[in-house]
Each structure stands twice: as structure tokens, then as C-alpha cells.
Design a protein around this motif. Structure first.
Motif, short mmCIF file in Angstrom:
data_model
loop_
_atom_site.label_atom_id
_atom_site.label_comp_id
_atom_site.label_asym_id
_atom_site.label_seq_id
_atom_site.Cartn_x
_atom_site.Cartn_y
_atom_site.Cartn_z
N ASP A 3 0.81 -1.22 0.00
CA ASP A 3 0.00 0.00 0.00
C ASP A 3 0.84 1.27 0.00
O ASP A 3 0.32 2.37 0.12
CB ASP A 3 -0.94 0.02 1.21
CG ASP A 3 -0.19 0.01 2.53
OD1 ASP A 3 1.06 -0.07 2.53
OD2 ASP A 3 -0.87 0.05 3.59
N GLY A 4 2.17 1.14 -0.14
CA GLY A 4 3.06 2.29 -0.21
C GLY A 4 3.59 2.76 1.13
O GLY A 4 4.45 3.65 1.17
N THR A 5 3.13 2.17 2.22
CA THR A 5 3.65 2.56 3.54
C THR A 5 5.02 1.94 3.74
O THR A 5 5.40 0.97 3.09
CB THR A 5 2.70 2.10 4.66
OG1 THR A 5 2.53 0.67 4.57
CG2 THR A 5 1.34 2.78 4.53
N LEU A 6 5.77 2.53 4.67
CA LEU A 6 7.15 2.11 4.90
C LEU A 6 7.21 1.04 5.97
O LEU A 6 6.72 1.23 7.09
CB LEU A 6 8.00 3.31 5.31
CG LEU A 6 9.51 3.12 5.32
CD1 LEU A 6 10.03 2.96 3.90
CD2 LEU A 6 10.20 4.31 6.01
N ASN A 7 7.80 -0.09 5.65
CA ASN A 7 8.04 -1.16 6.60
C ASN A 7 9.47 -1.02 7.10
O ASN A 7 10.42 -1.47 6.46
CB ASN A 7 7.83 -2.51 5.93
CG ASN A 7 8.04 -3.68 6.88
OD1 ASN A 7 8.43 -3.50 8.04
ND2 ASN A 7 7.80 -4.88 6.40
N TYR A 8 9.63 -0.39 8.26
CA TYR A 8 10.95 -0.09 8.80
C TYR A 8 11.09 -0.75 10.16
O TYR A 8 10.37 -0.42 11.11
CB TYR A 8 11.12 1.43 8.91
CG TYR A 8 12.43 1.88 9.54
CD1 TYR A 8 13.63 1.23 9.25
CD2 TYR A 8 12.46 2.96 10.40
CE1 TYR A 8 14.82 1.64 9.82
CE2 TYR A 8 13.64 3.40 10.98
CZ TYR A 8 14.82 2.73 10.69
OH TYR A 8 16.00 3.14 11.26
N GLN A 9 12.02 -1.68 10.25
CA GLN A 9 12.29 -2.41 11.49
C GLN A 9 13.78 -2.26 11.82
O GLN A 9 14.61 -3.10 11.48
CB GLN A 9 11.91 -3.88 11.34
CG GLN A 9 10.45 -4.10 10.97
CD GLN A 9 10.11 -5.57 10.76
OE1 GLN A 9 10.34 -6.40 11.64
NE2 GLN A 9 9.56 -5.89 9.58
N PRO A 10 14.15 -1.15 12.46
CA PRO A 10 15.58 -0.85 12.68
C PRO A 10 16.30 -1.89 13.51
O PRO A 10 17.53 -2.02 13.41
CB PRO A 10 15.54 0.51 13.38
CG PRO A 10 14.16 0.62 13.94
CD PRO A 10 13.28 -0.12 13.01
N GLU A 11 15.57 -2.66 14.34
CA GLU A 11 16.23 -3.67 15.16
C GLU A 11 16.84 -4.79 14.31
O GLU A 11 17.70 -5.54 14.79
CB GLU A 11 15.24 -4.26 16.17
CG GLU A 11 14.13 -5.11 15.58
CD GLU A 11 12.94 -4.30 15.06
OE1 GLU A 11 11.92 -4.92 14.68
OE2 GLU A 11 13.04 -3.05 15.01
N LYS A 12 16.43 -4.88 13.07
CA LYS A 12 16.97 -5.90 12.16
C LYS A 12 18.12 -5.35 11.31
O LYS A 12 18.61 -6.03 10.42
CB LYS A 12 15.87 -6.44 11.26
CG LYS A 12 14.75 -7.15 12.01
CD LYS A 12 13.68 -7.68 11.06
CE LYS A 12 12.58 -8.41 11.82
NZ LYS A 12 11.52 -8.93 10.90
N THR A 13 18.52 -4.12 11.56
CA THR A 13 19.59 -3.48 10.79
C THR A 13 20.80 -3.23 11.69
O THR A 13 20.74 -3.40 12.91
CB THR A 13 19.12 -2.15 10.19
OG1 THR A 13 19.06 -1.16 11.23
CG2 THR A 13 17.76 -2.29 9.53
N ASN A 14 21.87 -2.79 11.09
CA ASN A 14 23.05 -2.36 11.84
C ASN A 14 23.34 -0.89 11.54
O ASN A 14 24.48 -0.48 11.41
CB ASN A 14 24.27 -3.22 11.46
CG ASN A 14 25.43 -2.96 12.41
OD1 ASN A 14 25.24 -2.76 13.60
ND2 ASN A 14 26.65 -2.97 11.87
N THR A 15 22.28 -0.11 11.44
CA THR A 15 22.41 1.30 11.10
C THR A 15 21.57 2.16 12.02
O THR A 15 20.38 1.88 12.23
CB THR A 15 21.99 1.56 9.65
OG1 THR A 15 22.82 0.78 8.78
CG2 THR A 15 22.12 3.02 9.28
N VAL A 16 22.17 3.20 12.56
CA VAL A 16 21.46 4.19 13.36
C VAL A 16 21.02 5.32 12.42
O VAL A 16 21.82 5.83 11.64
CB VAL A 16 22.35 4.76 14.48
CG1 VAL A 16 21.58 5.79 15.30
CG2 VAL A 16 22.86 3.64 15.36
#
Length: 793
Positions: free
Chosen positions: A416-429
Motif C-alpha cells: 500500500d506504499g507505507t514504509l516497513n521499517y524495522q531498525p532492530e533488524k539493521t546495523n544502522t542508526v
């Protein structure tokens, strides 16, 4: 402008640098001239994405509970806030360069004399120094590589002959960045109201197209066009007309980086009146690129790669750099978006979702948008247009921030165009911050919020310094929370240092401590109590060459309570801020001003008073300190004296050599929703007078707060005074500010005296705009002197 692209004598520079290294080979390894060698790179070190938004205060942000009646749509910033933490009480400095210097030095502006937005006539002494332990230098000790994309406005420019740009187009490299692809200028250039057609006037301000493109004939029967030949800078051309996916050919052509020749067919050769050299607001840029190889160069506005909407190009360049970084290499990527700095200009339709108010409204680009019946209606229409375009620009940059996270592999778009952002799964602040409050014409002054356009950017009041700060990353505990505690822009330096694992006690000399306070604990501990007891902001007057006062020009900004300033050295910059220009090359509405114009605001004030027009002065220095509940503001303004001729003659007025008005203001503030308690005119708790204030009418808690804040303000004043006079009184000869005059200073002077024809540099101690033998003599006369330094707060 320089006669040709300045390479600043690269061969000579390299020779001087070689001599410098030889002279400094016995330096202490912990000094800022020779930062410590990198520690072994740990694979667990997080990457850092730092996004800086221009002139975007909390007044715009629905996620803070504000935004006025019609807030901009910011789904991606909202997603970042919900996935991380949102700081409700973050302060910046009142305008851009001082704030941005705090990010990368960890010091308040008065510690380093970076007191205002840099312009071409300021001395290099008021630009961040290459001898500071800047953030990118610090992160290199931890194995990081650093890039800066877009706008950061930390250096002078090549305007005025590169007067204050000792290292030329390699200046950002000298400040520590491994890669720079952005702008030395502080803002996009004026909108080309000729839409690239020299047939519409001699300069960019002389045409009929307010938004920089040709509207349709429905909008403008006289100057509009429903078809034409769209030329692009690469040399190709295509026919364009209203049709299936094109509603406004002029706008569509501009969005593709082109210039529309209205009503014409493509020719085999480019018509002479098509002007690709002129900049056109957000749709062109004069990019500067430099790398660690010392190959700084300009990519002009006529280059195809320089044409396109800035928020898009800034994002694309950031992703291009990130895509070249090897796996396991930690990086810090700083992206300075130009939006929403003036000039306000409609973004590409493709960046705005369907149904967004104003998405397809080209009326703002037509004289029909201006009610010509009364000035009041005209001003009201202009304000409505400004708010409409501001919302569209914010929504557009929000879209590109989402694209940036997706392009970096940190997020995905849902169906639907919304952002799926799960920072805990990344190594970036990810850190997103505004550099100061919103500029006057864009401020949301209705509820929720009720912010104050007359006390906006460039003022120390809440509307001018209260900014959004969003942080997300794998170490954030309990995401989705709001942090009420005070933080300042200066604190981000220590946050980034702590994230990277840098030891500030080792890297920063003890005799020059930072102003930054720790804030990492706010991310890792949801129960962390307040670390700061006070917050501080300031803006002042940059150093200029002795005797240069007669070379200044005045500009009055009507929307900012008719404030007069000499901050804008060119007519175009003044007009882009919505100002009235009183310098040379006068505007039509100041035709009775002498041809040479006025070079100070005292002259402008006398001129306007004779016409019953009000004028206020931009303060020479402004500071504010708060304990979170009470706020003390100190303003210092010039006084004026008639020094020759008739008092009724404006040209007889000058700034008083010794006279300044200093006034204290004391307020109660909060960050409540929907409408916070702001420091608006008339809301002061006691009468505004010279310090100390009469506090007899205050209760005990208010008196105690004033006493505490007044003592801290006095300490900031002392620091500012010490550093303002550093080159001439406090420590003459110490150009690298290590508190000792020694052989390193001679070596640095020797290098800089050979660069850029020996113009302004950090070794211009007598402030005459030259780095010459007189400055060398000052070093020699003070050799081996040790300076006490000023105690910071």
C-alpha cells in the motif's frame, strides 16, 4: 565569481603540505593536527545515517501534535518516529551554519566564532577550522569512512573571489570528510522567473513565471503555453503537449531537467535564447565534488547531472556513494537536504501522493494568484501559497527519505506504499534533525501549535530554535516512545562519538573541553532521567575584515517584523528571503534611495522612518538559556548615531562605535500539545530592560530560576567575549587554538599564506582579509606564549 574554476594552486598546496608534515613530525599524536590512528575495525560497529532538514521546525510536525490546520503529509518520518524515539525538547541554534557547526565540533558557536550563516564577505576565521577535531576526523579513529551529500554550509564559497575559502573546492575534505558531493552555497539560488528563456528578461528575477516553469494558457493567457519543444542539457529535444500524462508541459519539462520553448518545434541546434547556465531554484544546482585525492571540482548548473529536483538528486547521490562501500566497512553518511529553505518552489508531481491538497495546483505560479485589488489581499494570497508549497516540499522530501532508507536496504515499501521499517533488524542508526526553526512565511501560526512567524528562524525564541529530532536504530529500547528531556544540537557530536565507540577523553584536549553532553542513554534506557539541567542557543555576528562596513548592503524582511540585516550580501539572496533590497542595483520600490544604496541598517531606518515605515534590527548577538520551564533571552542590538550632515539625511547615519542596547527577557515556556506556551511578544514575566532585571514581582521559584539562568548567561557572555577577541587579545598567534603559540603555528601560517593568494584564513590575526607577513610577525612576537583558555559551560 572567480575568473575560472579555482584549483587553488594544487601543486603549491601539496608542496606546502609536505613542508607542514615535516615541520610537525614531532607533534603529539593526540592533537587535532594528527588524530590518533584508527583502532582495528570491529564488524559490530553500526553505520550512521544522519539526515539534516533545512528550516523545518516542530511547528510543521503532526507527529509532535502540531502542524496547524493543514499539516504536511509525512508518513515516512512518522514511521521513523514510531520505530525509534522522538525528542520533544530539542534545541538548535537560530540559523544554519552555527547549528551545523555544533553537530560536527561539539562546541557552541561562541567557542569557535561560527556565529551566523556564512556569506562571501565573512572572514574564514568565522568558518569551522580544519584544526578542530571534527566529527568525521574523530570517527576515522574508529575505522569509519565519512561522506557528506547535499547542503551543509560549513565553509565559505567561491563568490567574492573565493575570499574566505583557503582550501578551495577541497575544503570539506580538509574538515575530515572522505567524500563530498554537495553545495558550498547556503541555499538554492533564486527561481528563474524567465523559465530559462532569455527573451523574458535580462536576469532570473525579471520574468513572469513565479514557479520557474511556463504554466498553461488556462492559467496565463499571455505568457502560458500548452505545447512546446522540451530541450535538455544533454542536447536532446522532445515535443511536449497537454495529453495523457501531461497536464502542464512547462512543469513536466522542468521536472525532467529541461527548458520548454513554448509553442515551438524541436530544432537541430539549441536556440540561443535557451539558457542552461542560469540556476532555477530547486531544479538546478552548482555541485561541488571532492574526494580524499584532493580533486575538488565544480559541476555547473549546465551539466545534465546538475539538473533535476534537489531532494531527488541529493538522495540519488547518497545511494550512489553508499553502494560503493565494501561490506564490513563502517560508515557515516550525512545527507543535508536543501528542503525547505527558500525559495519555495513546487516539487515534482511524482513525489506527491494523489489527493494531496495543491498537488496539481499551478495557480500559485500565475499572476492570477495575486489579488491586485488591495495589498492586504495580495499578502494573504501569498501567505496561502507559501503554506501550500511548504507542505508539498515537506511531503516530497519525506518521500525521498523513505526512498533513501529503502535504497540503503534499511526498509521496504509495503504493497500500500507505507514504509516497513524495522531498525532492530539493521546495523544502522538513523538520526533526523532540523537545523533551526521554520522561516517566517512557512510558519504554522494556527492551532494546533499557534507558532509565531515574527519570532521564527534567526531568532532565539521557541519558534526559531525548537526542532524535530528523531532517532532509530538497533540499540533503541522500547521504540515508539517520546523523550521529554532537553537536548541540544551540540549533543549529537557526543552521541555519534559514543555510537562509534570513540574515547572523547583521549581525543579532546582537557584544556578545551566540549560543550556536548551525553545522550546515548536516552536510547538504550527508557527510564533514563534528564541529563541536561539547562539548554542553550545563540547567534551572533561573524568576523569581517576591518573597515569593510562600507561594503555591506542592507535588506529588510517585511514578514519578520520588518527586520533589517546586512547578512545577505547580494540582491538575489535578499529577494529570495522575501526581502526589500537597499543596496546597489535597487528594486523599483526603493527607486528614491541613492544609487549606491545604503550600507547599514541605521541609514535604512532613517529612510523608512521618514516614510512612517517601521524597522527593527537583527541583533548583533542573541542568546537564550532555559531550565525547561523558564527561559532567559538576551538581545544585543546596535545603536545609531548621525555622524555627519543633516539628521534628516539617511546617509548621515552610522552604527555607533561604542553604543549597544542590551536587553533581557524572561519567559515561562512548555512543550505541551496542542498549543504550547511560547515566548511570544507580550508574554514576558517582567518588563524587558537592561540586565539585571527587577525580579521583585516574581515568586520565589521564578526569582531563583532567573538568578541561576542569569549566572549561566554571564558565563556564556564571557566565553563569547574571550573568543571574539582571541586573535587580537586573548591569544594572538595561536591560529589552531591549541592554546600555545609554537612552530606548528608558523608551519600552518606558511601553508595558508601560499594558498588562495594569501587571502582570509584562520591565520589572519589582524583581520585585514590577508594571510601575510603581518600575521607571521604576530606569531613570532608571541612565540612560546601559553594561553589560559576560556572556561566553557
Amino acid at each position: 565569481m572567480l575568473a575560472k574554476p579555482p584549483r587553488f594552486a594544487l601543486a603549491v598546496a601539496l608542496a606546502a603540505m609536505t613542508a607542514l608534515l615535516a615541520a610537525c613530525s614531532d607533534n603529539d599524536s593526540s592533537s587535532t593536527n594528527n588524530p590518533p590512528k584508527p583502532d582495528p575495525v570491529a564488524s559490530s560497529k553500526p553505520n550512521i545515517l544522519f539526515v539534516v532538514l533545512d528550516d523545518l521546525g516542530v511547528d510543521q510536525m503532526a507527529i509532535y501534535g502540531y502542524g496547524g490546520v493543514a499539516p504536511p503529509r509525512i508518513p515516512n518520518l512518522t514511521a521513523i518516529a514510531r520505530a525509534g524515539v522522538q525528542f520533544r525538547n530539542a534545541w538548535a541554534m537560530p540559523d544554519c551554519t552555527p547549528t551545523r557547526a555544533t553537530f560536527f565540533t561539539g562546541r557552541y558557536p561562541s567557542q569557535i566564532n561560527v556565529l551566523n550563516a556564512l556569506v562571501a564577505t565573512d572572514l574564514a576565521n568565522s568558518a569551522p577550522s580544519p584544526y578542530e577535531m571534527t566529527l568525521p576526523k574523530l570517527l576515522k579513529t574508529q575505522g569509519y569512512t565519512n561522506a557528506l551529500i547535499g547542503k551543509m554550509h560549513l565553509t565559505g564559497s567561491d563568490l567574492n573571489g573565493g575570499f574566505n575559502l583557503p582550501y578551495g573546492y577541497d575544503s570539506m575534505w580538509k574538515l575530515g570528510w572522505d567524500y563530498f558531493d554537495g553545495f558550498l552555497d547556503g541555499a538554492p539560488y533564486n527561481i528563474d522567473t524567465r523559465a530559462g528563456l532569455t527573451t523574458k528578461g535580462a536576469d532570473v528575477d525579471s520574468g513572469p513565471y513565479k514557479c520557474g516553469f511556463i504554466p498553461t494558457t488556462r492559467i496565463d493567457k499571455t505568457n502560458g503555453a500548452d505545447s512546446g519543444a522540451c530541450y535538455v542539457a544533454s542536447g536532446s529535444c522532445s515535443q511536449m503537449a497537454i495529453g495523457t500524462d501531461i497536464t502542464t508541459p512547462g512543469r513536466s519539462c522542468l521536472e525532467r531537467g529541461g527548458i520548454l520553448d513554448p509553442g515551438q518545434s524541436c530544432q537541430s541546434t539549441l536556440p540561443s535564447y535557451i539558457d542552461f547556465t542560469a540556476q532555477n531554484g530547486y531544479y538546478t544546482g552548482r555541485w561541488v565534488k571532492s574526494t580524499a585525492e584532493g580533486d575538488g571540482r565544480v559541476i555547473p548548473a549546465s551539466d545534465p547531472s546538475s539538473r533535476g529536483y534537489r531532494s531527488t538528486l541529493e538522495t540519488d547521490r547518497a545511494l550512489e556513494w553508499a553502494g560503493r562501500q565494501p561490506a564490513g566497512q563502517p560508515w557515516m553518511l550525512t545527507v543535508g537536504y536543501s528542503a525547505i529553505h527558500t525559495p519555495l518552489q513546487v516539487p515534482p508531481v511524482a513525489l506527491i501522493p494523489e489527493g494531496t491538497p495543491g498537488r496539481n495546483d499551478n495557480l500559485v505560479c500565475s499572476p492570477l494568484a495575486d489579488s491586485e485589488s488591495t495589498p492586504v489581499l495580495t499578502q494573504a494570497t501569498d501567505l496561502i501559497d507559501a503554506h501550500l508549497i511548504t507542505n508539498l516540499m515537506i511531503t516530497a522530501v519525506d518521500k525521498k527519505i523513505g526512498d533513501l532508507l529503502v535504497g540503503l536496504g534499511l526498509a521496504q515499501y509495503n504493497a500500500d506504499g507505507t514504509l516497513n521499517y524495522q531498525p532492530e533488524k539493521t546495523n544502522t542508526v538513523v538520526v533526523v534533525v532540523g537545523d533551526n526553526g521554520t522561516y517566517v512565511n512557512s510558519v504554522k501560526f494556527t492551532s494546533p501549535g499557534k507558532f509565531d512567524p515574527t519570532r521564527a528562524k534567526a531568532s532565539p525564541y521557541q519558534t526559531g530554535v525548537w526542532v524535530p529530532l528523531l532517532i532509530a536504530g538497533p540499540m533503541v529500547s522500547s521504540p515508539g516512545r517520546e523523550i521529554p528531556h532537553m537536548v541540544g544540537s551540540v549533543d549529537l557530536y557526543q552521541l555519534f562519538a559514543d555510537i562509534a565507540g570513540a574515547d572523547l577523553n583521549k581525543a579532546i584536549p582537557a584544556n578545551r573541553p566540549l560543550d556536548a553532553q551525553p545522550m546515548l542513554a536516552y536510547l538504550t534506557d527508557a527510564g533514563q532521567s534528564s541529563i541536561r539541567s539547562t539548554n542553550f542557543t545563540e547567534m551572533g555576528t561573524n568576523l569581517r575584515a576591518v573597515g569593510s562596513e562600507e561594503e555591506q548592503s542592507a535588506c529588510v524582511i517585511p514578514a519578520a517584523n520588518n527586520v533589517c540585516t546586512t547578512l545577505f550580501p547580494q540582491k538575489g539572496v535578499c529577494l529570495a528571503q522575501g526581502g526589500i533590497w537597499y543596496g546597489d542595483n535597487l528594486s523599483s520600490d526603493t527607486s528614491d534611495v541613492p544609487a549606491a544604496g545604503y550600507n547599514n541598517c541605521c541609514q535604512v531606518q532613517a529612510y523608512r522612518l521618514a516614510r512612517d515605515e517601521s524597522t527593527t534590527f537583527l541583533p548583533t548577538a542573541t542568546k537564550a538559556v532555559t531550565d525547561g520551564t523558564y527561559k532567559l533571552v538576551r538581545q544585543t542590538r546596535n545603536q545609531c548615531d548621525p555622524v555627519m550632515g543633516s539628521v534628516s539625511d539617511p546617509s548621515a547615519y552610522r552604527y555607533s562605535a561604542t553604543g549597544y542596547d542590551v536587553a533581557d527577557e524572561f519567559y515561562q515556556i512548555d512543550t505541551a500539545t496542542p498549543d504550547p506556551k511560547l515566548d511570544k511578544e507580550g508574554s514576558e514575566l517582567i518588563a524587558i530592560t537592561a540586565p539585571p532585571l527587577d525580579t521583585s514581582s516574581l515568586n520565589n521559584a521564578q526569582q531563583q530560576a532567573y538568578t541561576t539562568l542569569s549566572a549561566e548567561m554571564a558565563q556564556h557572555d564571557a566565553v563569547a567575549s574571550y573568543n571574539q577577541d582571541y586573535d587580537t587579545v586573548s591569544c594572538p598567534g595561536d591560529g589552531n587554538h591549541d592554546l600555545v603559540v609554537d612552530q606548528k603555528d608558523l608551519a600552518n601560517w606558511q601553508e595558508l599564506s601560499r594558498l588562495n593568494s594569501g587571502q582570509s584564513s584562520w591565520y589572519d590575526f589582524n583581520h585585514d582579509g590577508k594571510t601575510d607577513a603581518a600575521d607571521q610577525m604576530i606569531i613570532q612576537n608571541n612565540m612560546d606564549k601559553t594561553c589560559s583558555g576560556s572556561s566553557n559551560t
